[in-house]
Motif scaffolding. Structure first.
Motif, PDB file in Angstrom:
ATOM      1  N   GLN A 198       0.810  -1.200   0.000  1.00  0.00           N
ATOM      2  CA  GLN A 198       0.000   0.000   0.000  1.00  0.00           C
ATOM      3  C   GLN A 198       0.849   1.259   0.000  1.00  0.00           C
ATOM      4  N   ASP A 248       2.807   4.224  -1.415  1.00  0.00           N
ATOM      5  CA  ASP A 248       2.807   4.968  -2.670  1.00  0.00           C
ATOM      6  C   ASP A 248       3.894   6.029  -2.571  1.00  0.00           C
ATOM      7  N   LYS A 257       5.025   8.287  -4.650  1.00  0.00           N
ATOM      8  CA  LYS A 257       4.661   9.629  -5.124  1.00  0.00           C
ATOM      9  C   LYS A 257       3.817  10.357  -4.079  1.00  0.00           C
ATOM     10  N   HIS A 258       2.863   9.651  -3.480  1.00  0.00           N
ATOM     11  CA  HIS A 258       2.037  10.262  -2.440  1.00  0.00           C
ATOM     12  C   HIS A 258       2.888  10.643  -1.231  1.00  0.00           C
TER      13      HIS A 258
END
Length: 133
Positions: free
Chosen positions: A10, A12, A14-15
């Motif tokens: 889960q 990410d 980029k996030h």
């Protein structure tokens, strides 16, 4: 590929990067950039288990180094800790003490995992763990 999370993860990247940029640009860093100001002049003052104290003294430590004075107790309290110091200042003994203090010796299961980038460092860490407990 570097920066890519394994399939099913889960995380990410980029996030995460955009959230970090947002936090750093708004100055809302208090929740994760803190300092622990308490300094302990002796190992006895740190509230360590008796067996761990014996191991520390048997290993040859008499007085905690600067990194140990500031780093062992927050580690033992379960705080997230990032420590930086020069070679030979006792960093390995600092986090080893924190790990050994937190273990439940009644449980026969893995309770801590130490990752090291080289075999030599892993062997040094193992030696410190074995000698301080």
């Amino acid at each position: 590929m570097a920066g890519m999370a394994p399939e099913g993860s889960q995380f990410d990247a980029k996030h995460y990067d955009s959230k970090m940029q947002e936090l750093l640009s708004t100055g809302e860093t208090e929740e994760f950039f803190t300092s622990y100001d308490e300094v302990f002049e002796s190992f006895d003052d740190m509230g360590l288990q008796e067996n761990l104290l014996r191991g520390i003294y048997a290993y040859g430590f008499e007085k905690p180094s600067a990194i140990q004075q500031r780093g062992i107790v927050p580690f033992c309290k379960g705080l997230d800790v990032i420590q930086q110091a020069q070679s030979g200042t006792g960093k390995t003994a600092t986090f080893c003490s924190g790990i050994l203090q937190q273990l439940d010796y009644g449980l026969v299961e893995c309770q801590a995992l130490v990752l090291a980038p080289t075999r030599e460092l892993a062997q040094q860490i193992e030696k410190v763990h074995a000698c301080t407990w």
